[in-house]
Design an enzyme around this catalytic site. Sequence first.
Site, PDB file in Angstrom:
ATOM      1  N   SER A 143      30.874   8.207  58.425  1.00  0.00           N
ATOM      2  CA  SER A 143      30.482   7.917  57.035  1.00  0.00           C
ATOM      3  C   SER A 143      29.141   7.204  57.062  1.00  0.00           C
ATOM      4  O   SER A 143      28.751   6.637  58.097  1.00  0.00           O
ATOM      5  CB  SER A 143      31.534   6.979  56.429  1.00  0.00           C
ATOM      6  OG  SER A 143      31.089   6.446  55.196  1.00  0.00           O
ATOM      7  N   TYR A 156      37.430  -0.149  56.131  1.00  0.00           N
ATOM      8  CA  TYR A 156      36.780   1.165  56.256  1.00  0.00           C
ATOM      9  C   TYR A 156      35.479   1.046  57.050  1.00  0.00           C
ATOM     10  O   TYR A 156      35.213   1.827  57.966  1.00  0.00           O
ATOM     11  CB  TYR A 156      36.524   1.696  54.845  1.00  0.00           C
ATOM     12  CG  TYR A 156      36.065   3.133  54.776  1.00  0.00           C
ATOM     13  CD1 TYR A 156      36.974   4.183  54.746  1.00  0.00           C
ATOM     14  CD2 TYR A 156      34.708   3.458  54.707  1.00  0.00           C
ATOM     15  CE1 TYR A 156      36.557   5.506  54.661  1.00  0.00           C
ATOM     16  CE2 TYR A 156      34.275   4.775  54.618  1.00  0.00           C
ATOM     17  CZ  TYR A 156      35.206   5.792  54.587  1.00  0.00           C
ATOM     18  OH  TYR A 156      34.783   7.095  54.501  1.00  0.00           O
TER      19      TYR A 156
HETATM   20  P1  NAD Z   1      40.680  13.486  51.118  1.00  0.00           P
HETATM   21  O1  NAD Z   1      41.494  12.367  50.566  1.00  0.00           O
HETATM   22  O2  NAD Z   1      40.289  14.623  50.234  1.00  0.00           O
HETATM   23  O3  NAD Z   1      41.431  14.118  52.388  1.00  0.00           O
HETATM   24  C1  NAD Z   1      42.010  13.294  53.370  1.00  0.00           C
HETATM   25  C2  NAD Z   1      42.857  14.141  54.288  1.00  0.00           C
HETATM   26  O4  NAD Z   1      43.421  13.267  55.264  1.00  0.00           O
HETATM   27  C3  NAD Z   1      44.026  14.852  53.580  1.00  0.00           C
HETATM   28  O5  NAD Z   1      44.240  16.103  54.207  1.00  0.00           O
HETATM   29  C4  NAD Z   1      45.194  13.922  53.871  1.00  0.00           C
HETATM   30  O6  NAD Z   1      46.474  14.571  53.867  1.00  0.00           O
HETATM   31  C5  NAD Z   1      44.833  13.458  55.276  1.00  0.00           C
HETATM   32  N1  NAD Z   1      45.497  12.213  55.647  1.00  0.00           N
HETATM   33  C6  NAD Z   1      45.449  11.015  55.015  1.00  0.00           C
HETATM   34  N2  NAD Z   1      46.239  10.135  55.665  1.00  0.00           N
HETATM   35  C7  NAD Z   1      46.774  10.801  56.713  1.00  0.00           C
HETATM   36  C8  NAD Z   1      47.667  10.452  57.748  1.00  0.00           C
HETATM   37  N3  NAD Z   1      48.208   9.229  57.830  1.00  0.00           N
HETATM   38  N4  NAD Z   1      48.008  11.386  58.647  1.00  0.00           N
HETATM   39  C9  NAD Z   1      47.520  12.647  58.548  1.00  0.00           C
HETATM   40  N5  NAD Z   1      46.663  13.041  57.616  1.00  0.00           N
HETATM   41  C10 NAD Z   1      46.309  12.123  56.707  1.00  0.00           C
HETATM   42  O7  NAD Z   1      39.412  12.787  51.788  1.00  0.00           O
HETATM   43  P2  NAD Z   1      37.923  13.284  52.085  1.00  0.00           P
HETATM   44  O8  NAD Z   1      37.043  12.640  51.105  1.00  0.00           O
HETATM   45  O9  NAD Z   1      37.850  14.732  52.297  1.00  0.00           O
HETATM   46  O10 NAD Z   1      37.677  12.515  53.460  1.00  0.00           O
HETATM   47  C11 NAD Z   1      37.748  13.139  54.718  1.00  0.00           C
HETATM   48  C12 NAD Z   1      37.017  12.272  55.734  1.00  0.00           C
HETATM   49  O11 NAD Z   1      35.649  12.162  55.334  1.00  0.00           O
HETATM   50  C13 NAD Z   1      37.564  10.853  55.847  1.00  0.00           C
HETATM   51  O12 NAD Z   1      37.545  10.441  57.194  1.00  0.00           O
HETATM   52  C14 NAD Z   1      36.576  10.048  55.026  1.00  0.00           C
HETATM   53  O13 NAD Z   1      36.514   8.710  55.452  1.00  0.00           O
HETATM   54  C15 NAD Z   1      35.297  10.793  55.337  1.00  0.00           C
HETATM   55  N6  NAD Z   1      34.241  10.571  54.362  1.00  0.00           N
HETATM   56  C16 NAD Z   1      34.427  10.911  53.043  1.00  0.00           C
HETATM   57  C17 NAD Z   1      33.407  10.674  52.139  1.00  0.00           C
HETATM   58  C18 NAD Z   1      33.536  11.022  50.692  1.00  0.00           C
HETATM   59  O14 NAD Z   1      32.670  10.595  49.918  1.00  0.00           O
HETATM   60  N7  NAD Z   1      34.543  11.760  50.275  1.00  0.00           N
HETATM   61  C19 NAD Z   1      32.217  10.083  52.566  1.00  0.00           C
HETATM   62  C20 NAD Z   1      32.070   9.752  53.914  1.00  0.00           C
HETATM   63  C21 NAD Z   1      33.083  10.004  54.792  1.00  0.00           C
END
Ligand code: NAD
Length: 261
Positions: A143, A156
Amino acid sequence: MIFKNKTALITGSTSGIGLAIANDFAAKGANLVINGLGSKAVLDSLCDQITKDHGVVCIHSNANMLVPEEIRNMIHEGYKHFGSIDLLVNNAGIQFVSPIEDFPEEQFNSIIAINLVSSFHTIKSVLPTMKSKGWGRIINIASAHALIASPFKSAYVAAKHGLVGLTKTVALEVATSGITCNAICPGYVWTPLVEKQIPETMKARNLTSQQVIDTVFLAAQPTRKFVLMEDVAALASYLASESASSITGSSISIDGGWTAH
Ligand code: NAD
């Protein structure tokens, strides 16, 4: 079809960025192990859709990234089914927003376990076979918060900074084995994870929901727009390609200029 005859395991791939990466890799021929929390019916239908759209084999696991034994079983199932895991994307992640004095201990520990420690377990489990094949790609979805901090996100930010440290260390350990390990550092991408932060951020900062979007999320990004999950997937795809064989130990930003400040 650059990933034909390759298998990708993507944690947290039932939603958001992980699902976009799963679709992108499948479109390029990879067979998939998808993972995420959810019922068998939901996971079945996601796999069916991917197979229908891209003609690849897709299996799923609802392994909880909090539980090392479940993580190891998921990897084992992947090997049993496909014989190898060539592309590993550590993407599962959760968020919680609160001043540190009020931060629930259990939430803090869960964020460190899911967003950081689960990657230790997946990497540890896939490396022996990647090494024996002399090829592998490990991509950790970190991130912008792996590089800089924001208030109220102590767990985080700590986990994501740790993930970059893990990425560099693994890259050094496998540098001569044909395996690369990199981190992608997205800014705000409009996914359920971001949407869920709105009520918590409204409370922590005393703002309306539109103010959260304008003055917290997009204010951080000079481009003033959300990053597209498909663009994060395209970057992951590039890092997994042959052309990226000399990129390792890197943390690559895709954040609309956020960390250029
Ligand atoms: P999201 O909430 O859409 O998806 C998260 C996924 O992780 C889902 O498939 C969920 O089922 C799974 N998950 C959550 N807890 C879990 C667990 N205990 N065991 C197994 N699976 C689990 O989130 P996203 O925004 O797509 O984020 C994905 C990654 O990208 C994360 O690591 C997040 O930190 C990172 N990220 C997101 C953003 C953003 O702005 N959305 C920015 C930077 C980084």
